[in-house]
Design a protein around this motif. Structure first.
Motif, short mmCIF file in Angstrom:
data_model
loop_
_atom_site.label_atom_id
_atom_site.label_comp_id
_atom_site.label_asym_id
_atom_site.label_seq_id
_atom_site.Cartn_x
_atom_site.Cartn_y
_atom_site.Cartn_z
N SER A 65 90.09 62.02 20.95
CA SER A 65 89.43 62.63 22.09
C SER A 65 88.85 61.60 23.04
O SER A 65 89.06 61.64 24.25
CB SER A 65 88.33 63.57 21.60
N THR A 66 88.09 60.68 22.48
CA THR A 66 87.41 59.69 23.31
C THR A 66 88.42 58.82 24.05
O THR A 66 88.23 58.50 25.23
CB THR A 66 86.50 58.81 22.44
N TYR A 67 89.49 58.46 23.37
CA TYR A 67 90.54 57.65 23.98
C TYR A 67 91.11 58.34 25.22
O TYR A 67 91.29 57.73 26.27
CB TYR A 67 91.63 57.40 22.94
N ARG A 68 91.38 59.62 25.09
CA ARG A 68 91.99 60.34 26.20
C ARG A 68 91.01 60.61 27.34
O ARG A 68 91.39 60.62 28.51
CB ARG A 68 92.62 61.63 25.68
N ALA A 69 89.77 60.85 27.00
CA ALA A 69 88.78 61.00 28.06
C ALA A 69 88.71 59.73 28.91
O ALA A 69 88.63 59.78 30.14
CB ALA A 69 87.41 61.32 27.46
N LEU A 70 88.75 58.59 28.25
CA LEU A 70 88.73 57.32 28.98
C LEU A 70 90.05 57.08 29.71
O LEU A 70 90.06 56.45 30.78
CB LEU A 70 88.45 56.17 28.02
N LEU A 71 91.16 57.58 29.17
CA LEU A 71 92.42 57.44 29.88
C LEU A 71 92.40 58.22 31.20
O LEU A 71 92.99 57.78 32.20
CB LEU A 71 93.58 57.93 29.02
N LEU A 72 91.75 59.36 31.20
CA LEU A 72 91.60 60.10 32.45
C LEU A 72 90.89 59.24 33.49
O LEU A 72 91.30 59.17 34.65
CB LEU A 72 90.80 61.38 32.22
N ALA A 73 89.82 58.58 33.05
CA ALA A 73 89.10 57.70 33.96
C ALA A 73 89.98 56.52 34.37
O ALA A 73 89.95 56.10 35.54
CB ALA A 73 87.81 57.21 33.30
N TYR A 74 90.76 55.99 33.44
CA TYR A 74 91.64 54.86 33.73
C TYR A 74 92.62 55.19 34.86
O TYR A 74 92.88 54.38 35.74
CB TYR A 74 92.40 54.47 32.46
N PHE A 75 93.16 56.40 34.85
CA PHE A 75 94.13 56.77 35.87
C PHE A 75 93.50 56.94 37.25
O PHE A 75 94.20 56.93 38.26
CB PHE A 75 94.90 58.02 35.47
N GLY A 76 92.18 57.08 37.28
CA GLY A 76 91.51 57.15 38.57
C GLY A 76 90.88 55.85 39.00
O GLY A 76 90.32 55.75 40.09
N ALA A 77 90.97 54.82 38.13
CA ALA A 77 90.27 53.56 38.39
C ALA A 77 91.15 52.55 39.10
O ALA A 77 92.39 52.58 39.03
CB ALA A 77 89.77 52.98 37.07
N LYS A 78 90.49 51.60 39.77
CA LYS A 78 91.18 50.49 40.42
C LYS A 78 90.35 49.22 40.22
O LYS A 78 89.20 49.28 39.79
CB LYS A 78 91.36 50.77 41.92
N GLY A 79 90.96 48.09 40.54
CA GLY A 79 90.23 46.82 40.53
C GLY A 79 89.67 46.44 39.17
O GLY A 79 90.31 46.63 38.13
#
Length: 411
Positions: A65-79
């Motif tokens: 769960s935690t991994y995927r929650a952070l993956l969601l953030a990863y796909f919106g992140a830059k830099g």
């Protein structure tokens, strides 16, 4: 400051669809195996961080769960934000976000093909809740499609909170209620990333309820306590990790493919045995000696009935793991929206586990034994009467779904 929240309530991110948002490289060579190898490394790091945050406590959480929650953030992140998340999520194998997306698409297809043949129940759902005031990039809309929902945080924060909690409650079959407390959603909230999951599996070899007895469990640095100890004799995958002074047992869940199992790790009993084990366990040991090791043999098993729930404030734990500026004003999440500034300032994770004679239920939304590597004629003894670690592992996807450390009923 604009507010956004990441929620991990024992859950998953549905595999992503490649879109024109991402620069696609040669992904034909990639597979979900690479993604899940990184997830196993992430699991050990998260376990270590949780152990440091709550020493001497029983723990239960979902790295899945935690991994995927952070993956969601990863796909919106830059830099720099994207770079830190990539390191934390062990995505060094990927040349781009499209590589990760493609690996998830492969996993999505594989899991979909398994659902109709699998008697173990495992349901995962993710949601990206955006404020109506946020202009979400079209490529993000296409990428997540039905997983995106808009809420009126600005004028109806309490109603929005209740709707998100209802989503988590529905997916987890009422095992996780009121995940977000009153006041956690405000008029300045602009994004909530929510993931919820439910797991239920029956043992392939069940315990007989008539054999369950009150027995002593030796808690860490405490007086012995009595627990309901289940008991059975059967044939299980049993192994020894000699460098860790630990034996392990695989207890499979009933299913046509038999791919989901609980692995229990029982160190030789000393005062600090479980802590020393947790300091030394690695993904390589799991892969080389556990998930592909052990021998089928007759074992006398004693295992306590377990039922407890844990809730974690993840921000300090994730900062300890190196997520960088994700929860700071300097975070760059402009791949979600170019028009609005999105900042995350909170992250919560709630998990619940119940283990009895029939099997296990997990939602979210750690002896007397024979420590020998030879094969004696008598059944081995695997008696869990002191702290141990356990994992629920999916052999087909190579993913750790849930993990915990049981130190006794009074933690």
């Amino acid at each position: 400051m604009n507010k956004a929240i990441i929620i991990a309530a024992l859950a998953t991110l549905l595999p992503l669809v490649w879109s024109q948002c991402l620069t696609r490289n040669d992904t034909s060579r990639l597979s979900a195996d690479k993604l899940y190898y990184g997830q196993r490394k992430f699991t050990i790091s998260l376990l270590d961080a949780l152990q440091k945050a709550r020493p001497n406590e029983s723990l239960f959480f979902s790295p899945h769960s935690t991994y995927r929650a952070l993956l969601l953030a990863y796909f919106g992140a830059k830099g720099d934000t994207e770079h830190s998340l990539k390191n934390t999520l062990q995505l060094d194998w990927a040349n781009s976000k499209a590589d990760v997306s493609h690996a998830y698409e492969l996993e999505k297809q594989a899991r979909a093909n398994r659902v109709q043949h699998q008697t173990v129940e495992f349901k995962s759902v993710d949601k990206l809740y955006f404020s109506k005031q946020v202009k979400v990039k079209e490529c993000i809309k296409k990428m997540f499609n039905e997983n995106i929902e808009t809420l009126n945080f600005a004028t109806e924060p309490e109603e929005s909170r209740e709707k998100i909690n209802k989503f988590v409650e529905d997916v987890t079959k009422a095992n996780i209620k009121d995940l977000l407390p009153p006041g956690s959603i405000g008029t300045d909230t602009n994004v909530v990333l929510a993931n919820a999951a439910f797991f239920k599996g029956n043992w392939a070899s069940k315990f007989d309820k008539e054999d369950t007895q009150k027995k002593i469990f030796y808690e860490h640095s405490r007086m012995p306590v009595y627990v309901d100890m289940m008991k059975q004799r059967g044939y299980f995958n049993y192994g020894v990790i000699e460098q860790l002074n630990t034996v392990f047992l695989e207890m499979p869940y009933k299913g046509e493919d038999g791919s989901i199992s609980m692995y229990i790790f029982l160190p030789v009993f000393t005062v600090n045995a479980i802590d020393e084990f947790l300091e030394k366990i690695t993904p390589e040991i799991l892969d080389e000696e556990v998930f592909s090791g052990g021998l089928q043999r007759e074992v006398d098993v004693e295992f306590p009935k377990i039922s407890f729930e844990r809730k974690f404030e993840l921000v300090p734990i994730l900062k300890e793991m190196g997520v960088g500026n994700l929860f700071e004003d300097s975070a760059d999440l402009s791949d979600f929206s170019e028009k609005q500034s999105i900042k995350f300032d909170d992250a919560v994770h709630q998990a619940k586990i119940e283990i009895d004679e029939e099997g296990s239920v997990a939602a979210a939304a750690t002896a007397i034994f024979s420590f020998r590597s030879s094969r004696p004629t008598e059944p081995a003894q695997f008696i869990c009467n002191h702290p141990f670690m356990f994992l629920i592992h999916d052999q087909k996807s190579k993913e750790v779904l849930f993990a915990g450390v049981y130190r006794g009923p009074n933690e």
